[in-house]
Design a protein around this motif. Structure first.
Motif, PDB file in Angstrom:
ATOM      1  N   UNK A  23       0.843  -1.190   0.000  1.00 56.85           N
ATOM      2  CA  UNK A  23       0.000   0.000   0.000  1.00 56.85           C
ATOM      3  C   UNK A  23       0.882   1.245   0.000  1.00 56.85           C
ATOM      4  N   UNK A  24       0.317   2.334  -0.455  1.00 58.26           N
ATOM      5  CA  UNK A  24       1.047   3.596  -0.510  1.00 58.26           C
ATOM      6  C   UNK A  24       1.308   4.126   0.895  1.00 58.26           C
ATOM      7  N   UNK A  25       2.337   4.928   1.036  1.00 59.47           N
ATOM      8  CA  UNK A  25       2.700   5.519   2.325  1.00 59.47           C
ATOM      9  C   UNK A  25       1.521   6.288   2.922  1.00 59.47           C
ATOM     10  N   UNK A  26       0.829   7.056   2.092  1.00 59.85           N
ATOM     11  CA  UNK A  26      -0.296   7.856   2.571  1.00 59.85           C
ATOM     12  C   UNK A  26      -1.408   6.976   3.138  1.00 59.85           C
ATOM     13  N   UNK A  27      -1.688   5.860   2.464  1.00 55.79           N
ATOM     14  CA  UNK A  27      -2.725   4.950   2.949  1.00 55.79           C
ATOM     15  C   UNK A  27      -2.298   4.300   4.264  1.00 55.79           C
ATOM     16  N   UNK A  28      -1.030   3.938   4.363  1.00 59.89           N
ATOM     17  CA  UNK A  28      -0.527   3.354   5.609  1.00 59.89           C
ATOM     18  C   UNK A  28      -0.656   4.345   6.760  1.00 59.89           C
ATOM     19  N   UNK A  68      -2.968   3.906  10.116  1.00 59.61           N
ATOM     20  CA  UNK A  68      -2.344   3.908  11.442  1.00 59.61           C
ATOM     21  C   UNK A  68      -2.731   5.119  12.279  1.00 59.61           C
ATOM     22  N   UNK A  69      -3.282   6.149  11.653  1.00 59.62           N
ATOM     23  CA  UNK A  69      -3.585   7.384  12.374  1.00 59.62           C
ATOM     24  C   UNK A  69      -4.583   7.163  13.497  1.00 59.62           C
TER      25      UNK A  69
END
Length: 62
Positions: free
Chosen positions: A47-52, A56-57
């Motif tokens: 998955x893309x960094x932004x989605x990760x 996790x947020x």
């Protein structure tokens, strides 16, 4: 690509002379986990960094 034996020899060259068996086991464990993770990312996708970060947020304390 390096063979397993060559990878271990390279690891042993990098570790200090006074390292313990536990130190070697830990480094081998980490190398194996990273290798499996990279292989899974190649075969199963990643998955893309932004989605990760979005996923996790919800676990971060604000």
């Amino acid at each position: 690509m390096n063979t397993t034996k060559e990878k271990i020899q390279s690891l042993l060259k990098q570790l200090p002379d006074d390292c313990s068996i536990e130190d070697i086991q830990y480094h081998l464990y980490v190398i194996e986990k990273v290798s499996r993770g990279l292989e899974a990312a190649d075969t199963e996708g990643a998955i893309a960094q932004e989605e990760a970060e979005e996923r996790l947020s919800k676990w971060l304390i604000k």
